[in-house]
Design a protein around this motif. Structure first.
Motif, PDB file in Angstrom:
ATOM      1  N   ASP A  31     -89.796 -32.020 -80.983  1.00 13.18           N
ATOM      2  CA  ASP A  31     -90.361 -30.882 -80.246  1.00 13.18           C
ATOM      3  C   ASP A  31     -89.345 -29.758 -80.308  1.00 13.18           C
ATOM      4  OD1 ASP A  31     -91.922 -29.331 -78.619  1.00 13.18           O
ATOM      5  OD2 ASP A  31     -91.521 -30.448 -76.779  1.00 13.18           O
ATOM      6  N   ALA A  91     -79.655 -31.699 -83.860  1.00 16.64           N
ATOM      7  CA  ALA A  91     -80.631 -32.645 -84.429  1.00 16.64           C
ATOM      8  C   ALA A  91     -80.268 -33.001 -85.871  1.00 16.64           C
ATOM      9  CB  ALA A  91     -82.032 -32.052 -84.367  1.00 16.64           C
ATOM     10  N   ASP A 132     -80.654 -34.189 -77.530  1.00 14.60           N
ATOM     11  CA  ASP A 132     -80.808 -32.744 -77.320  1.00 14.60           C
ATOM     12  C   ASP A 132     -79.433 -32.109 -77.454  1.00 14.60           C
ATOM     13  OD1 ASP A 132     -83.182 -30.895 -75.800  1.00 14.60           O
ATOM     14  OD2 ASP A 132     -81.149 -30.061 -75.777  1.00 14.60           O
ATOM     15  N   ASN A 157     -79.846 -30.819 -70.606  1.00 17.63           N
ATOM     16  CA  ASN A 157     -81.093 -31.549 -70.889  1.00 17.63           C
ATOM     17  C   ASN A 157     -80.825 -33.048 -71.010  1.00 17.63           C
ATOM     18  OD1 ASN A 157     -82.984 -29.482 -70.874  1.00 17.63           O
ATOM     19  ND2 ASN A 157     -82.513 -28.886 -72.976  1.00 17.63           N
ATOM     20  N   GLU A 198     -79.243 -23.287 -85.064  1.00 12.27           N
ATOM     21  CA  GLU A 198     -80.163 -24.202 -85.751  1.00 12.27           C
ATOM     22  C   GLU A 198     -81.530 -24.221 -85.036  1.00 12.27           C
ATOM     23  OE1 GLU A 198     -79.614 -28.714 -85.597  1.00 12.27           O
ATOM     24  OE2 GLU A 198     -78.043 -28.061 -86.937  1.00 12.27           O
TER      25      GLU A 198
HETATM   26  C1  SAM Z   1     -89.547 -27.176 -76.858  1.00 13.08           C
HETATM   27  S1  SAM Z   1     -88.088 -27.844 -76.110  1.00 13.08           S
HETATM   28  C2  SAM Z   1     -88.406 -29.552 -75.956  1.00 13.08           C
HETATM   29  C3  SAM Z   1     -88.881 -29.883 -74.623  1.00 13.08           C
HETATM   30  C4  SAM Z   1     -89.050 -31.368 -74.376  1.00 13.08           C
HETATM   31  N1  SAM Z   1     -89.910 -31.996 -75.353  1.00 13.08           N
HETATM   32  C5  SAM Z   1     -89.648 -31.547 -73.001  1.00 13.08           C
HETATM   33  O1  SAM Z   1     -90.837 -31.855 -72.899  1.00 13.08           O
HETATM   34  O2  SAM Z   1     -88.926 -31.344 -72.027  1.00 13.08           O
HETATM   35  C6  SAM Z   1     -86.919 -27.763 -77.420  1.00 13.08           C
HETATM   36  C7  SAM Z   1     -85.617 -28.477 -77.127  1.00 13.08           C
HETATM   37  O3  SAM Z   1     -84.821 -28.468 -78.325  1.00 13.08           O
HETATM   38  C8  SAM Z   1     -83.463 -28.398 -77.958  1.00 13.08           C
HETATM   39  N2  SAM Z   1     -82.735 -27.934 -79.148  1.00 13.08           N
HETATM   40  C9  SAM Z   1     -82.660 -26.670 -79.636  1.00 13.08           C
HETATM   41  N3  SAM Z   1     -81.956 -26.657 -80.790  1.00 13.08           N
HETATM   42  C10 SAM Z   1     -81.584 -27.937 -81.032  1.00 13.08           C
HETATM   43  C11 SAM Z   1     -80.827 -28.554 -82.062  1.00 13.08           C
HETATM   44  N4  SAM Z   1     -80.342 -27.869 -83.084  1.00 13.08           N
HETATM   45  N5  SAM Z   1     -80.630 -29.883 -82.001  1.00 13.08           N
HETATM   46  C12 SAM Z   1     -81.117 -30.611 -80.968  1.00 13.08           C
HETATM   47  N6  SAM Z   1     -81.846 -30.076 -79.956  1.00 13.08           N
HETATM   48  C13 SAM Z   1     -82.074 -28.746 -79.988  1.00 13.08           C
HETATM   49  C14 SAM Z   1     -83.445 -27.438 -76.791  1.00 13.08           C
HETATM   50  O4  SAM Z   1     -82.273 -27.597 -76.014  1.00 13.08           O
HETATM   51  C15 SAM Z   1     -84.737 -27.841 -76.039  1.00 13.08           C
HETATM   52  O5  SAM Z   1     -84.491 -28.797 -75.040  1.00 13.08           O
END
Ligand code: SAM
Length: 291
Positions: free
Chosen positions: A165, A152, A4, A9, A215
């Motif tokens: 996700d 990511a 993440d 997180n 992103e």
């Molecule tokens: C919908 S949430 C996922 C929640 C997780 N599946 C859960 O059940 O707790 C989206 C997640 O993507 C992360 N995120 C946002 N942009 C990102 C990036 N460019 N690379 C990696 N993680 C990212 C956010 O910090 C967030 O924790």
């Protein structure tokens, strides 16, 4: 393996999957709320977040708890941050930090409204509750799963199955609130000593500019970024969580995965509306599986 972009997180993930039960006991958790005699504390939240998210007494507790947590060994630190973050979130209207709406909480007088009761629970009670929950969930032994704190698209990890996700955009609401807008305060607490120069005083919610990223957070570039991510993991099974209320729609997302995974199917996981959001009553959660 877990990845993440936000460190808070990753810390939650570390507490949940890598630390054994009772790494942090309820007594140890509650002691974190009290200052250690003779120690000098900074009051960064108290001095910069008056009337924004928490009461003055709560801000002081947060300042003290964070600095006590910084002194713990790493695994206990992760568990304690987990407990602090859950407590901070549950006390917030809508569990978020994108608005400076402490007044919504303090002006609300109806004792019958469930959230009022939740918001006003003491940090002490919440620390006991969330430490107990954590200890019930954690594994019996320490584990060593890889936790990665990368964008990511830069993450070098590879796996047989990749569960994705990403943030969602709502079909109905064209707002531009990012994950960072929603949770910047918790990311800030992970970087306590760096908060002051990162505060955006032009924003009424005093957003903390640590860990910002565009992103997967802009409608215009989302599909290209998603395709890049799928391409990187095209040799793995892809499992992607999505929602029928998301923009772009489920079929568009399915088609992108299908470009790389010939056997791609959408499984409905049933209705799943968010609490407090009646407009989402028809929202279905889906899992798109590409093999
Ligand atoms: C919908 S949430 C996922 C929640 C997780 N599946 C859960 O059940 O707790 C989206 C997640 O993507 C992360 N995120 C946002 N942009 C990102 C990036 N460019 N690379 C990696 N993680 C990212 C956010 O910090 C967030 O924790």
């Amino acid at each position: 393996m877990y990845n993440d972009i936000l460190l808070f997180n990753c810390t939650i993930a570390h507490a949940l999957i890598n630390c054994h039960k009772n790494t942090l006991t309820e007594e140890e958790a509650v002691r974190l709320l009290e200052p250690i005699p003779g120690r000098d504390y900074r009051y960064i939240i108290s001095e910069n977040y008056q009337n924004i998210y928490y009461t003055a007494a709560e801000n002081e507790i947060i300042d003290i708890a964070v600095q006590n947590i910084q002194n713990l060994p790493l695994n206990q630190q992760a568990c304690a941050y987990y407990v602090l973050f859950q407590s901070c979130m549950i006390k917030r209207p809508f569990n978020l930090f994108h608005r400076n709406n402490l007044n919504l909480r303090t002006n609300f007088t109806s004792a019958k409204f469930g959230n009022k009761v939740t918001w006003e629970q003491s940090f002490k009670d919440l620390f006991v509750k969330f430490t107990r929950e954590l200890n019930e969930f954690q594994p019996d032994e320490d584990c060593n799963y890889t936790i990665s704190n990368q964008s990511a698209l830069n993450c070098q990890l590879r796996a047989d199955l990749v569960y994705i996700d990403t943030p969602y955009f709502s079909k109905a609401n064209k707002g531009t609130i990012t994950y960072h807008n929603r949770y910047h305060f918790l990311e800030g607490l992970m970087h306590y000593g760096d908060i002051i120069p990162a505060i955006n005083f032009n924003k009424v919610n005093r957003e903390i500019n640590i860990g910002c990223n565009r992103e997967f957070e802009q409608r215009g570039t989302y599909l290209d970024e998603l395709e890049s991510l799928i391409r990187i993991h095209q040799d793995s099974i892809i499992a992607l969580s999505y929602t029928t209320e998301g923009y772009p729609d489920v079929e568009t997302i399915r088609n992108i995965i299908a470009r790389y995974k010939p056997n791609t199917q959408v499984y409905s996981l049933g209705k799943h509306s968010f609490a407090l959001n009646r407009h989402n009553a028809e929202r279905c959660e889906v899992l798109i599986l590409g093999r």
